[in-house]
Scaffold this active site. Structure first.
Site: not given
Ligand SMILES: NC(=O)c1ccc[n+]([C@@H]2O[C@H](COP(=O)([O-])OP(=O)(O)OC[C@H]3O[C@@H](n4cnc5c(N)ncnc54)[C@H](OP(=O)(O)O)[C@@H]3O)[C@@H](O)[C@H]2O)c1
Length: 286
Positions: A61-62, A86, A148, A150, A152
């Protein structure tokens, strides 16, 4: 910039998620060695087993000092050369329901602390990189995404500061801003809202491709999508134009944002509070 992928050791946080696993698969194809981090050990092991190359799985857990220390030890042993911050989550709803501390901790404080801890290791390599995964919402303030946004916005400013501070060093800092992307981060309300607004939603492979291209070309900042880049520029120069454009969208936004989610998005990671009716949210591109 010529990156020798076979010589790279890449730590990907949030590797168990949609974008993180796509990045892992793309880097694996390039021949990089991977350290896959997240909390979900089953998903991480499944991902590792699907790769052709070497991958170390680190469950942590980061947001905790112990979790970051576990990652530090894995990186020290493996001689990390690229850190991809990420992992992240979101909150969609009224500001008064936002889990502020949890979201700021995960999206901003944790990557800052992890990066600070890993910089001495990255400096041991002849050339190293840090990629911070931000968002189109790191340049546009959006109703009902305030916390969110804020995190980013801050991530973008922090990255830009490091780019300038480390200009004469061997570590390059990069900021990648995806727009809306098809992952479980977005619950059914956000999916419906994107449909209603006609927003483009990228496949995760698009984000992975941009990240690899960004590293290979040495680009400090990349924002995915022409319309999103234009919108961000107009917002920077003439914010009142964007104020008026988004005010017109508010009825659509409210319609979708204030219904209760029927599918679980990753927003549940940080959003333990139910959304109450009323107020504003919208999504063009997370
Ligand atoms: N999807 C979009 O529309 C979108 C658009 C722009 C930017 N982003 C950005 O892209 C990045 C990845 O998003 P995603 O869409 O791939 O989301 P996602 O599928 O929900 O993945 C989120 C990841 O974060 C990890 N995570 C969450 N809490 C954690 C914790 N406390 N410690 C360690 N790991 C943790 C989760 O791992 P576990 O569940 O294994 O803990 C999961 O691997 C994020 O920074 C998001 O803001 C996403």
């Amino acid at each position: 910039m010529n990156i020798q992928w076979q010589q790279q050791v890449v730590l990907i946080t949030g590797a168990s998620g949609g974008i993180g696993s796509a990045i892992a698969k793309a880097l694996d194809k390039k021949g990089a060695r991977l350290i896959l981090a997240g909390r979900n050990e089953i998903k991480l092991n499944q991902l590792a087993n699907s790769l052709s190359g070497e991958a170390i799985v680190v469950t942590s857990d980061i947001t905790t000092p112990q979790g970051r220390e576990t990652l530090y030890r894995a990186c020290e042993g493996a001689s990390v050369s690229i850190l991809i911050n990420n992992a992240g989550s979101t909150h969609v709803g009224q500001f008064n329901t936002a889990p502020i501390e949890a979201l700021v901790n995960l999206n901003l404080t944790a990557p800052m602390l992890l990066t600070q801890r890993l910089i001495p290791l990255l400096a041991r390599r002849s050339h190293a990189h840090v990629v911070n995964v931000g968002s189109a919402f790191g340049s546009i303030g959006f109703a009902a995404h305030s916390t969110y946004c804020a995190t980013k916005f801050a991530l973008r400013g922090w990255t830009e500061s490091l780019q300038r501070e480390y200009h004469n060093s061997t570590i390059d800092f990069h900021y990648l801003a995806p727009r809306a992307t098809d992952t479980t981060l977005n619950d059914d309300r956000v999916v419906a809202l994107n449909n209603a607004l006609g927003n483009h939603v990228d496949h995760v492979d698009v984000v992975a491709k941009h990240l690899i291209n960004q590293l290979e070309k040495g680009k400090p900042r990349v924002a995915i999508g022409f319309a999103e880049r234009l919108f961000a520029k107009i917002n920077g120069l003439f914010p009142s134009i964007v104020d008026r454009a988004l005010a017109k969208k508010l009825p659509i936004i409210e319609k979708h944002a204030y219904s209760a989610p029927s599918t679980e998005g990753a927003s549940s990671t940080c959003n333990s509070q139910p959304l109450s009716a009323a107020s504003a949210l919208s999504n063009t591109s997370r």
